[in-house]
Design an enzyme around this catalytic site. Structure first.
Site, PDB file in Angstrom:
ATOM      1  N   ILE A  48      -4.894  14.034  13.317  1.00  0.00           N
ATOM      2  CA  ILE A  48      -4.982  12.057  13.272  1.00  0.00           C
ATOM      3  C   ILE A  48      -3.302  11.502  13.868  1.00  0.00           C
ATOM      4  O   ILE A  48      -4.239   9.954  14.021  1.00  0.00           O
ATOM      5  CB  ILE A  48      -6.260  11.986  12.269  1.00  0.00           C
ATOM      6  CG1 ILE A  48      -5.809  12.245  11.662  1.00  0.00           C
ATOM      7  CG2 ILE A  48      -7.522  13.075  12.591  1.00  0.00           C
ATOM      8  CD1 ILE A  48      -6.605  11.683  10.071  1.00  0.00           C
ATOM      9  N   VAL A  55       0.041  14.023  10.622  1.00  0.00           N
ATOM     10  CA  VAL A  55      -1.019  13.443   9.717  1.00  0.00           C
ATOM     11  C   VAL A  55      -2.626  14.280  10.157  1.00  0.00           C
ATOM     12  O   VAL A  55      -3.062  14.053  11.186  1.00  0.00           O
ATOM     13  CB  VAL A  55      -0.995  11.550   9.880  1.00  0.00           C
ATOM     14  CG1 VAL A  55      -2.587  11.168   8.171  1.00  0.00           C
ATOM     15  CG2 VAL A  55      -0.011  11.374   9.582  1.00  0.00           C
ATOM     16  N   ASP A  71       5.591  -3.556   2.806  1.00  0.00           N
ATOM     17  CA  ASP A  71       5.306  -3.318   4.165  1.00  0.00           C
ATOM     18  C   ASP A  71       4.222  -3.730   4.624  1.00  0.00           C
ATOM     19  O   ASP A  71       3.727  -2.758   5.381  1.00  0.00           O
ATOM     20  CB  ASP A  71       5.706  -1.396   3.537  1.00  0.00           C
ATOM     21  CG  ASP A  71       6.598  -1.799   5.386  1.00  0.00           C
ATOM     22  OD1 ASP A  71       6.967  -1.909   5.991  1.00  0.00           O
ATOM     23  OD2 ASP A  71       6.446  -0.118   5.537  1.00  0.00           O
TER      24      ASP A  71
END
Length: 276
Positions: free
Chosen positions: A13, A21, A135
């Site tokens: 994905i 992933v 982040d």
């Protein structure tokens, strides 16, 4: 394929920095999961490999200690026989905010508000655990099918008890375009106001379809449909000095909710506080 005897791999994905992933299925718990792999690469140095391992371990430790509807949960860190690492995460069936954003095309204002409110809740929740994300950016915000926004990727998060030991020697990591001024220029201990600046950058981008760093103009300069009160929220979040910003995520959330509910009195207070 079954990973470490526990997770059935269904599909790819996404792509990470050192591996894919996967969409997986936890055979023991009976639930779908997202699995980020960190493949051992013979071309990277032992020091670099150690840093990336620690980033995976940090994310597991950081997010594994609590649950929140606006934070992607980390379930486990697994290792295979080759020494590769696999971070098992909550699976969010939907894309990232980065995939939603298109240059020059602002998001619907109501949708941008909902996302910003959700991430405010996430920032408040993690800061109660003495965590600063460091982040916050569109690629680290996932949108579930019901529209809920979830903050993910805590690999470079500042965890208070660890950061206080090294705050004067190690520069802050993060994505340059979404760093707060103090994150970009100092090595000192950060608080949630840094994450709120990053969220202000993301909200600006949602409302205008362009990054703030490009020209630093008020949102209504590019999108006149932005309510004045919402513009005031964005500009307060984007103040250079931390003392001039929202001091807590709860404060920013309160003003965003006033805009959401279209409270005339509430929105007027937001605008007047910006002018004072």
């Amino acid at each position: 394929m079954v990973l470490v005897g526990k997770y059935r791999i269904d599909s790819v994905i996404g792509q990470g920095g050192f591996g894919k992933v996967y969409l997986g299925y936890d055979l023991d718990m009976g639930r779908y999961v997202a699995i980020k792999e960190l493949l051992r690469d013979a071309h990277i140095s032992p020091d670099e490999w150690q840093r990336y391992q620690e980033r995976f371990r940090r994310e597991t430790r950081t997010v594994g200690q609590f649950t929140h509807p606006n934070v992607v949960g980390a379930y486990a860190l697994e290792t295979d026989l080759d020494g590769s690492l696999y971070l098992v995460l909550e699976y969010v069936e939907g894309g990232s905010l980065k995939e939603l954003l298109q240059p020059g095309k602002p998001l619907d204002i109501e949708r941008a508000l909902r996302i910003a409110c959700d991430i405010c809740r996430a920032v408040e929740a993690i800061y109660q655990q003495d965590i600063v994300h460091r982040d916050i950016k569109p690629g680290n915000i996932l949108i579930s099918q019901d529209g809920t926004a979830k903050l993910t990727d805590f690999g470079v998060a500042q965890v208070g008890h660890e950061s206080l030991q090294t705050q004067y020697t190690i520069p802050h990591p993060g994505t340059p375009a979404y760093k707060s001024p103090e994150q970009a220029t100092s090595t000192g201990y950060l608080d949630q106001r840094s994450d709120l600046y990053s969220l202000g950058l993301v909200l600006y981008e949602m409302l205008t379809g362009r990054p703030y760093v490009r020209d630093r103009q008020p949102p209504r300069q590019h999108n006149p449909n932005v309510p004045p009160a919402l513009e005031a929220v964005v500009l307060k979040a984007l103040q250079q000095a931390p003392d001039d910003r929202y001091q807590t995520a709860a404060e920013m959330l309160r003003d965003l909710e006033r805009v959401q509910t279209e409270s005339v009195g509430g929105q007027l207070r937001i605008v007047l506080s910006r002018l004072s």
